[in-house]
Design an enzyme around this catalytic site. Structure first.
Site, short mmCIF file in Angstrom:
data_model
loop_
_atom_site.label_atom_id
_atom_site.label_comp_id
_atom_site.label_asym_id
_atom_site.label_seq_id
_atom_site.Cartn_x
_atom_site.Cartn_y
_atom_site.Cartn_z
N GLY A 192 5.37 -34.28 -13.99
CA GLY A 192 6.32 -33.65 -13.07
C GLY A 192 6.87 -34.58 -12.02
O GLY A 192 7.96 -34.35 -11.49
N HIS A 251 30.01 -27.08 -17.12
CA HIS A 251 30.83 -28.15 -17.69
C HIS A 251 30.95 -29.35 -16.76
O HIS A 251 31.03 -29.23 -15.54
CB HIS A 251 32.23 -27.63 -18.02
N HIS A 309 15.12 -33.27 -11.89
CA HIS A 309 14.40 -32.06 -12.30
C HIS A 309 15.12 -30.86 -11.70
O HIS A 309 15.16 -30.71 -10.49
CB HIS A 309 12.95 -32.10 -11.83
#
Length: 226
Positions: A81, A148, A157
Site C-alpha cells: 500500500g 476521460h 492510489h
C-alpha cells in the site's frame, strides 16, 4: 522450505510472486486469480515466514526472489500500500529483469483507448474511461471512477469509491482517500494527499494534505512514507 513447483501446461496461468502479505495483498491475490492469466505461487514477507495468505505460501523475504527466478518464475506483482515503497521496489525488480504485469479484475470496465502502465492493479467495479492514462504501479481501487482523458502518475492510489471527472491530472504518488471527488481539469501535485470524502475544486500543490468540502490544505505532508 522445499522448492515451489512452478510447472504449468502450455495453456495454464503463469506462476507469479506477490510482494507483500497484508490486506492489500489479499485483494490483489483474488484479482489475479479472477483475471486468470497468472497463479500466485508465493508471497514475500520477511516477518511472516511459513504462514499463508489465501492459501499462498509466504516464502520469506525478498532474498528468495533470486531462488524463485532460478525456478523459472519471471512474473512479480508488488502488492504494497505504501506508494513510495511500491515504486522503489518495482523499479528495482524491473532492473533485475523481472516482468511486472498489470492486474485487471474482470469486473472492472476499461476503455480500449485507455493506457495502463506496468504493475498496476484495477480492482472490481472500477471504471477507466476513454483515453485515460494510468502510470506504473498505480492502484485503482474498488468502484473507483476515472473519467476521460485523466492522467494518473506513477504510484498513485485512488481509494474505493473515488470519482475523477474528465481531464484530471494526478502527479506521482498522489493518494485520494475513500470517496474523494475531483472536479474536471484539476491538477494535483506529486505526493499530495486528499482525505476521505474530500471534494477537490481547485488545483493542489505537491506534498500537501487537503481535507473537507471543498478540500483545503491542512498541513505539510509528513516526510515519512505512508
Amino acid at each position: 522450505m522445499g522448492r515451489i513447483v512452478t510447472e504449468r501446461s502450455a495453456s495454464g496461468p503463469a506462476p507469479l510472486i506477490v510482494i507483500g502479505a497484508g490486506g492489500h495483498a489479499k485483494v490483489v491475490i483474488e484479482a489475479i486469480r479472477a483475471q486468470g492469466l497468472f497463479e500466485p505461487v508465493g508471497c514475500t514477507d520477511p516477518n511472516a515466514g511459513g504462514a499463508r495468505v489465501l492459501g499462498v505460501e509466504i516464502i520469506g523475504g525478498d532474498d528468495q526472489l533470486d531462488v524463485m527466478r532460478a525456478d523459472g518464475v519471471r512474473h512479480i506483482f508488488v502488492a504494497l500500500g505504501d506508494g513510495r515503497l511500491r515504486m522503489r521496489i518495482g523499479a528495482a525488480l524491473l532492473q533485475k529483469g523481472f516482468v511486472l504485469p498489470s492486474v485487471i479484475h474482470p469486473a472492472a470496465t476499461i476503455s480500449p483507448s485507455a493506457r495502463i502502465g506496468r504493475g498496476v492493479v484495477v480492482m472490481a467495479g472500477a471504471v477507466i474511461n476513454a483515453e485515460a492514462s494510468i502510470g506504473d504501479f498505480a492502484i485503482v481501487n474498488t468502484l473507483a471512477s476515472i473519467d476521460h482523458d485523466c492522467v494518473l502518475g506513477a504510484g498513485v492510489h485512488v481509494a474505493p469509491r473515488t470519482a475523477l471527472a474528465g481531464c484530471v491530472q494526478l502527479g506521482e504518488g498522489v493518494f485520494l482517500g475513500v470517496g474523494a471527488v475531483v472536479k474536471p481539469n484539476i491538477k494535483i501535485g506529486d505526493h499530495a494527499v486528499v482525505g476521505a470524502g474530500g471534494v477537490v475544486v481547485r488545483d493542489l500543490p505537491p506534498g500537501i494534505e487537503a481535507v473537507g468540502v471543498p478540500a483545503k490544505p491542512r498541513s505539510k505532508k509528513p516526510s515519512s512514507e505512508r
